[in-house]
Scaffold this motif. Sequence first.
Motif, mmCIF file in Angstrom:
data_model
loop_
_atom_site.group_PDB
_atom_site.id
_atom_site.type_symbol
_atom_site.label_atom_id
_atom_site.label_comp_id
_atom_site.label_asym_id
_atom_site.label_seq_id
_atom_site.Cartn_x
_atom_site.Cartn_y
_atom_site.Cartn_z
ATOM 1 N N VAL A 162 37.316 66.123 42.521
ATOM 2 C CA VAL A 162 36.780 64.762 42.432
ATOM 3 C C VAL A 162 37.169 64.061 41.135
ATOM 4 C CG1 VAL A 162 34.654 63.393 42.311
ATOM 5 C CG2 VAL A 162 34.897 65.150 44.052
ATOM 6 N N PRO A 163 37.070 64.696 39.964
ATOM 7 C CA PRO A 163 37.421 63.962 38.737
ATOM 8 C C PRO A 163 38.875 63.536 38.672
ATOM 9 C CG PRO A 163 36.136 65.925 38.218
ATOM 10 C CD PRO A 163 36.548 66.041 39.647
ATOM 11 N N TYR A 164 39.751 64.202 39.442
ATOM 12 C CA TYR A 164 41.179 63.920 39.350
ATOM 13 C C TYR A 164 41.710 63.050 40.480
ATOM 14 C CZ TYR A 164 41.223 67.414 35.676
ATOM 15 O OH TYR A 164 40.966 68.093 34.522
ATOM 16 N N ARG A 165 41.012 62.985 41.596
ATOM 17 C CA ARG A 165 41.545 62.242 42.736
ATOM 18 C C ARG A 165 41.686 60.754 42.430
ATOM 19 N NH1 ARG A 165 37.666 63.408 47.512
ATOM 20 N NH2 ARG A 165 38.898 61.871 48.631
ATOM 21 N N ALA A 166 40.812 60.223 41.581
ATOM 22 C CA ALA A 166 40.869 58.798 41.256
ATOM 23 C C ALA A 166 41.909 58.478 40.191
ATOM 24 C CB ALA A 166 39.497 58.314 40.801
ATOM 25 N N ARG A 167 42.590 59.492 39.656
ATOM 26 C CA ARG A 167 43.568 59.246 38.594
ATOM 27 C C ARG A 167 44.950 58.904 39.130
ATOM 28 N NH1 ARG A 167 42.175 63.656 33.807
ATOM 29 N NH2 ARG A 167 39.908 63.275 33.762
ATOM 30 N N VAL A 168 45.106 58.884 40.442
ATOM 31 C CA VAL A 168 46.353 58.421 41.049
ATOM 32 C C VAL A 168 46.204 56.933 41.329
ATOM 33 C CG1 VAL A 168 47.981 58.709 42.946
ATOM 34 C CG2 VAL A 168 46.699 60.679 42.091
ATOM 35 N N ALA A 169 47.074 56.137 40.718
ATOM 36 C CA ALA A 169 46.929 54.674 40.793
ATOM 37 C C ALA A 169 47.511 54.151 42.103
ATOM 38 C CB ALA A 169 47.620 54.017 39.605
ATOM 39 N N LEU A 170 46.727 54.198 43.159
ATOM 40 C CA LEU A 170 47.179 53.722 44.466
ATOM 41 C C LEU A 170 46.882 52.236 44.599
ATOM 42 C CD1 LEU A 170 46.099 56.727 46.702
ATOM 43 C CD2 LEU A 170 48.394 56.179 45.878
ATOM 44 N N THR A 171 47.640 51.437 43.876
ATOM 45 C CA THR A 171 47.504 49.993 43.913
ATOM 46 C C THR A 171 47.947 49.457 45.275
ATOM 47 O OG1 THR A 171 49.686 49.940 42.887
ATOM 48 C CG2 THR A 171 47.788 49.690 41.426
ATOM 49 N N PRO A 172 47.587 48.216 45.621
ATOM 50 C CA PRO A 172 47.998 47.675 46.919
ATOM 51 C C PRO A 172 49.509 47.764 47.121
ATOM 52 C CG PRO A 172 46.333 46.266 45.944
ATOM 53 C CD PRO A 172 46.679 47.290 44.905
ATOM 54 N N GLY A 173 49.916 48.290 48.267
ATOM 55 C CA GLY A 173 51.323 48.475 48.569
ATOM 56 C C GLY A 173 51.904 49.788 48.084
ATOM 57 N N SER A 174 51.074 50.676 47.542
ATOM 58 C CA SER A 174 51.563 51.987 47.103
ATOM 59 C C SER A 174 51.802 52.897 48.304
ATOM 60 C CB SER A 174 50.553 52.642 46.161
ATOM 61 O OG SER A 174 50.491 51.941 44.925
ATOM 62 N N SER A 175 52.605 53.927 48.080
ATOM 63 C CA SER A 175 52.966 54.817 49.186
ATOM 64 C C SER A 175 53.294 56.209 48.669
ATOM 65 C CB SER A 175 54.187 54.265 49.938
ATOM 66 O OG SER A 175 55.313 54.199 49.069
ATOM 67 N N PHE A 176 53.237 57.169 49.582
ATOM 68 C CA PHE A 176 53.781 58.491 49.309
ATOM 69 C C PHE A 176 54.250 59.119 50.609
ATOM 70 C CE2 PHE A 176 49.119 59.278 49.417
ATOM 71 C CZ PHE A 176 49.023 60.242 50.409
ATOM 72 N N VAL A 177 55.035 60.190 50.478
ATOM 73 C CA VAL A 177 55.628 60.864 51.633
ATOM 74 C C VAL A 177 55.341 62.351 51.527
ATOM 75 C CG1 VAL A 177 57.748 61.367 52.908
ATOM 76 C CG2 VAL A 177 57.452 59.129 51.810
ATOM 77 N N VAL A 178 54.974 62.947 52.652
ATOM 78 C CA VAL A 178 54.681 64.371 52.742
ATOM 79 C C VAL A 178 55.610 64.992 53.771
ATOM 80 C CG1 VAL A 178 52.951 66.069 53.493
ATOM 81 C CG2 VAL A 178 52.276 64.143 52.026
ATOM 82 N N SER A 179 56.165 66.145 53.436
ATOM 83 C CA SER A 179 56.936 66.931 54.399
ATOM 84 C C SER A 179 56.005 67.968 55.012
ATOM 85 C CB SER A 179 58.118 67.621 53.704
ATOM 86 O OG SER A 179 58.809 68.456 54.608
ATOM 87 N N TRP A 180 55.891 67.944 56.341
ATOM 88 C CA TRP A 180 54.917 68.790 57.045
ATOM 89 C C TRP A 180 55.629 69.738 57.996
ATOM 90 C CZ3 TRP A 180 49.417 68.471 56.988
ATOM 91 C CH2 TRP A 180 48.776 69.283 57.935
ATOM 92 N N LEU A 181 55.330 71.012 57.855
ATOM 93 C CA LEU A 181 55.796 72.026 58.796
ATOM 94 C C LEU A 181 54.605 72.883 59.171
ATOM 95 C CD1 LEU A 181 58.073 73.512 60.331
ATOM 96 C CD2 LEU A 181 58.390 74.905 58.276
ATOM 97 N N ALA A 182 54.333 72.988 60.459
ATOM 98 C CA ALA A 182 53.181 73.762 60.922
ATOM 99 C C ALA A 182 53.254 75.189 60.392
ATOM 100 C CB ALA A 182 53.135 73.773 62.446
ATOM 101 N N GLY A 183 52.129 75.666 59.827
ATOM 102 C CA GLY A 183 52.060 77.017 59.306
ATOM 103 C C GLY A 183 52.485 77.154 57.861
ATOM 104 N N ALA A 184 52.976 76.061 57.260
ATOM 105 C CA ALA A 184 53.402 76.080 55.858
ATOM 106 C C ALA A 184 52.628 75.021 55.073
ATOM 107 C CB ALA A 184 54.898 75.817 55.755
ATOM 108 N N PRO A 185 52.472 75.191 53.759
ATOM 109 C CA PRO A 185 51.775 74.171 52.967
ATOM 110 C C PRO A 185 52.555 72.855 52.992
ATOM 111 C CG PRO A 185 51.994 76.217 51.719
ATOM 112 C CD PRO A 185 52.863 76.355 52.936
ATOM 113 N N PRO A 186 51.890 71.727 53.190
ATOM 114 C CA PRO A 186 52.589 70.442 53.137
ATOM 115 C C PRO A 186 53.101 70.178 51.726
ATOM 116 C CG PRO A 186 50.219 70.112 53.258
ATOM 117 C CD PRO A 186 50.447 71.574 53.448
#
Length: 202
Positions: free
Chosen positions: A169-193
Amino acid sequence: MLKPAAEPVLLGFLRHGEVAGPAHVYRGRSDAPLTPRGREQMHAALAVLPPWGAVVSSPARRCLDFASEMAAARGIDCRVDADWQELDFGTWEGLRPDEAAARDAAAHAAFLCDPRRHAPPGGESLDALDARVEAALARLGETARVPTLVVTHAGAMRAVLVQVLGLSVPYRARVALTPGSSFVVSWLAGAPPLLTALRCAD
């Protein structure tokens, strides 16, 4: 039964742009539309993101208006999933934090101290938000067969980062997700994203 994908699939997450109405208020389920600048912010984000084969959107107008138009322009599917909504702020919707504190001093103090367990009156706790986003992310990872963009909110995006990076919780708000921000995750079933890109809009 649908089999897990054999190769990683890209999942993108785009926060809506600037919305009409006052800034710096609790805005969860209220349904203000995007401003022209908000649309520009989202188009700018798309310009540096990979191409997408499908779109999933929160039902809020500030997400769905853009998502449906973008999908129609590209001839791809756009699906609405209510689990990608913002945190529900209950009776504090539209209030500034100081206004919410003046209205419900004890409840607001408890929410700031431990938002995981203490929800706004008539609203939703962080635990509840994380649980529904975790379920939505798992469904998406299991079913996506093409690169898929989720158009959503800062709270839901932080909940994804909690799942991917294990943020507390103390760290989740430290990512500055301003309007229009984005990120990308690579997902494979059975493996950590894997977080492969993060862009905080200006």
